[in-house]
Design a protein around this motif. Sequence first.
Motif, PDB file in Angstrom:
ATOM      1  N   SER A  80      -7.292  -6.095  -0.003  1.00  0.00           N
ATOM      2  CA  SER A  80      -6.498  -5.077   0.674  1.00  0.00           C
ATOM      3  C   SER A  80      -7.402  -4.200   1.526  1.00  0.00           C
ATOM      4  O   SER A  80      -8.423  -3.704   1.046  1.00  0.00           O
ATOM      5  CB  SER A  80      -5.743  -4.218  -0.342  1.00  0.00           C
ATOM      6  N   ARG A  84      -3.450   2.966  -0.565  1.00  0.00           N
ATOM      7  CA  ARG A  84      -2.067   2.891  -1.026  1.00  0.00           C
ATOM      8  C   ARG A  84      -1.605   4.234  -1.576  1.00  0.00           C
ATOM      9  O   ARG A  84      -2.418   5.089  -1.950  1.00  0.00           O
ATOM     10  CB  ARG A  84      -1.967   1.824  -2.128  1.00  0.00           C
ATOM     11  N   GLY A 114      -3.869 -11.958   2.006  1.00  0.00           N
ATOM     12  CA  GLY A 114      -2.532 -11.844   2.574  1.00  0.00           C
ATOM     13  C   GLY A 114      -2.399 -12.368   3.985  1.00  0.00           C
ATOM     14  O   GLY A 114      -3.266 -13.079   4.510  1.00  0.00           O
ATOM     15  N   ARG A 115      -1.322 -11.971   4.618  1.00  0.00           N
ATOM     16  CA  ARG A 115      -0.958 -12.416   5.957  1.00  0.00           C
ATOM     17  C   ARG A 115      -1.936 -11.882   7.003  1.00  0.00           C
ATOM     18  O   ARG A 115      -2.509 -10.803   6.834  1.00  0.00           O
ATOM     19  CB  ARG A 115       0.464 -11.957   6.277  1.00  0.00           C
ATOM     20  N   ARG A 118      -0.384  -8.357   8.422  1.00  0.00           N
ATOM     21  CA  ARG A 118      -0.076  -7.192   7.578  1.00  0.00           C
ATOM     22  C   ARG A 118      -0.565  -7.324   6.144  1.00  0.00           C
ATOM     23  O   ARG A 118      -0.228  -6.505   5.292  1.00  0.00           O
ATOM     24  CB  ARG A 118       1.427  -6.912   7.581  1.00  0.00           C
ATOM     25  N   LEU A 120      -1.177  -8.119   2.270  1.00  0.00           N
ATOM     26  CA  LEU A 120      -0.299  -8.269   1.119  1.00  0.00           C
ATOM     27  C   LEU A 120       0.660  -7.072   1.030  1.00  0.00           C
ATOM     28  O   LEU A 120       0.280  -5.948   1.349  1.00  0.00           O
ATOM     29  CB  LEU A 120      -1.117  -8.360  -0.170  1.00  0.00           C
ATOM     30  N   THR A 121       1.871  -7.320   0.580  1.00  0.00           N
ATOM     31  CA  THR A 121       2.818  -6.230   0.390  1.00  0.00           C
ATOM     32  C   THR A 121       2.435  -5.422  -0.848  1.00  0.00           C
ATOM     33  O   THR A 121       1.641  -5.876  -1.693  1.00  0.00           O
ATOM     34  CB  THR A 121       4.247  -6.771   0.199  1.00  0.00           C
ATOM     35  N   ASN A 122       3.003  -4.234  -0.989  1.00  0.00           N
ATOM     36  CA  ASN A 122       2.758  -3.430  -2.187  1.00  0.00           C
ATOM     37  C   ASN A 122       3.185  -4.181  -3.446  1.00  0.00           C
ATOM     38  O   ASN A 122       2.506  -4.127  -4.475  1.00  0.00           O
ATOM     39  CB  ASN A 122       3.507  -2.099  -2.094  1.00  0.00           C
ATOM     40  N   GLU A 123       4.321  -4.873  -3.359  1.00  0.00           N
ATOM     41  CA  GLU A 123       4.811  -5.620  -4.523  1.00  0.00           C
ATOM     42  C   GLU A 123       3.835  -6.716  -4.921  1.00  0.00           C
ATOM     43  O   GLU A 123       3.590  -6.939  -6.115  1.00  0.00           O
ATOM     44  CB  GLU A 123       6.185  -6.226  -4.223  1.00  0.00           C
ATOM     45  N   GLU A 124       3.262  -7.381  -3.941  1.00  0.00           N
ATOM     46  CA  GLU A 124       2.287  -8.439  -4.235  1.00  0.00           C
ATOM     47  C   GLU A 124       0.997  -7.849  -4.806  1.00  0.00           C
ATOM     48  O   GLU A 124       0.409  -8.401  -5.745  1.00  0.00           O
ATOM     49  CB  GLU A 124       1.998  -9.238  -2.961  1.00  0.00           C
TER      50      GLU A 124
END
Length: 256
Positions: A80, A84, A114-115, A118, A120-124
Amino acid sequence: MFSNIRIVLVNTSLSANIGSAARAMKTMGLRQLVLVDPRIFPSSEATALAAGASDVLANAKVVATLEEAIADCSLVIGASARSRTIPWPLLDARETGELARLESERHPVAIVFGREDRGLTNEELHLCQYHVSIPSDEEYGVLNVASAVQVIAYEVRMAHLMAEKGVVAQKTMPLAHAPWDEDIVPVSDMEQFFTHFEAALVESGFLDPNNPRQMPARVRRMFSRLRLDRLEYNLWRGIFSRMQAMASEITQLKKG
């Protein structure tokens, strides 16, 4: 040496990055690649960029979700680049290499990327016990996903080489990664744990399911730091079941 360490790429858009990541892995001795819902795979572009690492691509596992990719892992580290709202335990690349080395001696380890646009999402990221951030230049902090894989793969290899020479890492690893008498519970079981915990909190009246605020995320962070072993896991699940039974008994008494 690295059979228990996997690199996970989530929803990769450019097949060239998959090939380049495979090449970065193989140069450092890593072979286990898992792709979560890639945009295009397999592809000739990925094969071309992999150069001599086509075997890594051929053996890559493709899955639909991150949960499936990491289900059997006891340690998951998510890459990341952003801060956050709820801070998570953060490692640098060197610490990541050493922790992956230590943990892989007993359990499967996943390092997740991640992508391209963007991350990784917060959920990931909440599925990971730790996050890793690679410091980059402030004027241009864009690190290609394959380059990030190369940095982490290098640190994993260096940690193993140093251990073979008997060189101990200078930084003390967290207590949660000390040798333990029971196996650490894998991610798939911990997901059941969190579901059970939240249900018990709701049924006991402690948590409003319509307004949970940050409690579920903070509960995840707490237990991710603790990293439960099998006996501790069973103990807590028993406590949750008893909470639910007591809540049900109270409800029945009120109705009676």
